[in-house]
Design an enzyme around this catalytic site. Structure first.
Site, PDB file in Angstrom:
ATOM      1  N   ASN A 273     -36.200  19.971  33.461  1.00 40.37           N
ATOM      2  CA  ASN A 273     -37.382  19.885  34.183  1.00 40.37           C
ATOM      3  C   ASN A 273     -37.582  21.198  34.716  1.00 40.37           C
ATOM      4  O   ASN A 273     -36.798  21.396  35.709  1.00 40.37           O
ATOM      5  CB  ASN A 273     -37.248  18.683  35.126  1.00 40.37           C
ATOM      6  N   TRP A 274     -38.493  21.940  34.195  1.00 42.78           N
ATOM      7  CA  TRP A 274     -38.748  23.148  34.818  1.00 42.78           C
ATOM      8  C   TRP A 274     -39.561  23.508  36.029  1.00 42.78           C
ATOM      9  O   TRP A 274     -39.727  24.086  36.675  1.00 42.78           O
ATOM     10  CB  TRP A 274     -39.581  24.166  33.893  1.00 42.78           C
ATOM     11  N   LYS A 275     -40.406  22.174  36.401  1.00 42.60           N
ATOM     12  CA  LYS A 275     -41.110  21.839  37.621  1.00 42.60           C
ATOM     13  C   LYS A 275     -42.222  22.847  37.271  1.00 42.60           C
ATOM     14  O   LYS A 275     -42.660  23.398  36.516  1.00 42.60           O
ATOM     15  CB  LYS A 275     -40.252  22.093  38.815  1.00 42.60           C
TER      16      LYS A 275
ATOM     17  N   HIS B 204     -41.439  11.106  38.763  1.00 44.18           N
ATOM     18  CA  HIS B 204     -40.395  11.947  39.408  1.00 44.18           C
ATOM     19  C   HIS B 204     -40.655  11.898  41.066  1.00 44.18           C
ATOM     20  O   HIS B 204     -41.799  11.769  41.531  1.00 44.18           O
ATOM     21  CB  HIS B 204     -40.712  13.440  38.967  1.00 44.18           C
TER      22      HIS B 204
ATOM     23  N   GLU C  63     -40.676  14.059  43.214  1.00 46.09           N
ATOM     24  CA  GLU C  63     -41.775  14.986  43.669  1.00 46.09           C
ATOM     25  C   GLU C  63     -43.274  14.752  43.576  1.00 46.09           C
ATOM     26  O   GLU C  63     -44.111  14.685  44.416  1.00 46.09           O
ATOM     27  CB  GLU C  63     -41.509  16.611  43.063  1.00 46.09           C
TER      28      GLU C  63
ATOM     29  N   GLU D 264     -32.397   9.544  40.217  1.00 45.85           N
ATOM     30  CA  GLU D 264     -32.136  10.907  40.766  1.00 45.85           C
ATOM     31  C   GLU D 264     -32.283  10.605  42.342  1.00 45.85           C
ATOM     32  O   GLU D 264     -33.251  10.377  42.915  1.00 45.85           O
ATOM     33  CB  GLU D 264     -33.325  11.702  40.437  1.00 45.85           C
TER      34      GLU D 264
ATOM     35  N   GLY E 210     -32.269  19.471  44.148  1.00 47.16           N
ATOM     36  CA  GLY E 210     -32.589  20.695  44.604  1.00 47.16           C
ATOM     37  C   GLY E 210     -31.858  20.984  45.923  1.00 47.16           C
ATOM     38  O   GLY E 210     -32.132  21.967  46.409  1.00 47.16           O
TER      39      GLY E 210
ATOM     40  N   SER F  79     -28.845  17.943  41.141  1.00 47.90           N
ATOM     41  CA  SER F  79     -27.977  19.075  41.376  1.00 47.90           C
ATOM     42  C   SER F  79     -26.838  19.135  40.248  1.00 47.90           C
ATOM     43  O   SER F  79     -25.637  19.424  40.509  1.00 47.90           O
ATOM     44  CB  SER F  79     -27.358  19.028  42.815  1.00 47.90           C
TER      45      SER F  79
ATOM     46  N   GLY G 136     -32.985  20.227  36.673  1.00 42.32           N
ATOM     47  CA  GLY G 136     -34.039  20.875  37.436  1.00 42.32           C
ATOM     48  C   GLY G 136     -33.433  22.419  37.405  1.00 42.32           C
ATOM     49  O   GLY G 136     -33.547  23.322  36.409  1.00 42.32           O
ATOM     50  N   GLY G 137     -33.157  23.044  38.501  1.00 42.60           N
ATOM     51  CA  GLY G 137     -32.679  24.355  38.747  1.00 42.60           C
ATOM     52  C   GLY G 137     -31.825  24.903  37.323  1.00 42.60           C
ATOM     53  O   GLY G 137     -32.251  26.132  37.075  1.00 42.60           O
TER      54      GLY G 137
END
Ligand code: PGA
Length: 252
Positions: free
Chosen positions: A12-14, A98, A100, A172, A178, A214, A235-236
């Protein structure tokens, strides 16, 4: 579905990467020559979808989807993304709910449900995100929250919808996203077993449960060995091809 024939490894590149970085990612990914059996997915920002779709030609096996989209094919919905158009561009997936989207953009359980229904109607696979906040966990409400999020998301959706392609839930814990604080193996084990049983009770026996929060190259192997962990939403650590490649090999 508890067997681990293959994992789903989703990036997930956000709101990161533009078309140029997208092309760099894909060319690095190709040079790493992934030969494994896991299903690799990317959720790029919508503005990079075309660049990703173009670059992925010949990067066999990678599928992609939108991080967010609206529940209508087209119309007066300023600023929204059409899943119908994404499908025309080659999308196979739709990321929905998600944390966010829920916390920063006010996405509700009822919108999540509509999005799930719309994605299925378009012939795309929804990936439904659920997870409790730290406050909810500390108040002992984790399973109440997860149960509500799941039931609302799939309310009145027929189990047959997932006969050919299993229902995918990404668990999640919000406090692990994150933050660098990954849930402990025991926490993951307990939550995934609970979700698995809950889905079975709802008659949704064809499912895969991903963990997100994470996930990194150095914890992916350990997490992949936990029962009912059928993959990851990353993510990251999905932004850079080499790191994502390490995670992609988990469980193989
Ligand atoms: P993270 O994000 O891997 O950077 O914690 C996961 C996610 O939000 O899907």
């Amino acid at each position: 579905m508890s067997m681990k024939s293959h994992l789903i490894i989703a990036g997930n590149w956000k709101q990161n990467h533009g078309p140029r970085q997208t092309r760099t990612f894909v060319s690095e990914w190709k040079s790493l020559n992934y030969q494994g059996k896991n299903q690799i997915l990317i959720f790029p920002p919508a503005l990079c979808a075309q660049a990703l779709a173009d670059a992925l030609v010949q990067a066999n096996g990678i599928e992609w989807g939108l991080q967010n989209s609206w529940t209508k094919k087209a119309g007066a919905f300023t600023g929204e993304n059409s899943l119908t158009v994404a499908k025309e561009m080659g999308a196979r997936w739709s990321l929905i709910g998600h944390s966010e989207r829920r916390s920063l953009f006010g996405e509700t359980d009822s919108q999540v449900r509509q999005k799930v229904e719309f994605a299925l109607g378009e012939g795309l696979r929804p990936m439904i995100c659920i997870g409790e906040t730290l406050q909810e966990r500390e108040a002992g409400q984790t399973y109440q929250v997860l149960g509500r999020q799941i039931s609302e998301a799939i309310k009145d959706i027929k189990t047959e919808a997932f006969q050919n392609a299993p229902l995918v839930i990404a668990y999640e814990p919000v406090w692990a996203i994150g933050t660098g604080v990954v849930a402990s193996p025991d926490q993951v084990k307990e939550a995934h077993a609970w979700i698995h049983n809950f889905l079975n009770q709802q008659g949704q026996t064809s499912h895969q449960i991903l963990y997100g929060g994470s996930v990194k190259a150095d914890n992916a192997q350990q997490l992949a060995a936990i029962p009912f962990v059928n993959g990851f939403l990353v993510g990251g650590a999905s932004l850079e091809a080499k790191q994502f490649f390490q995670i992609a090999k988990a469980g193989e």
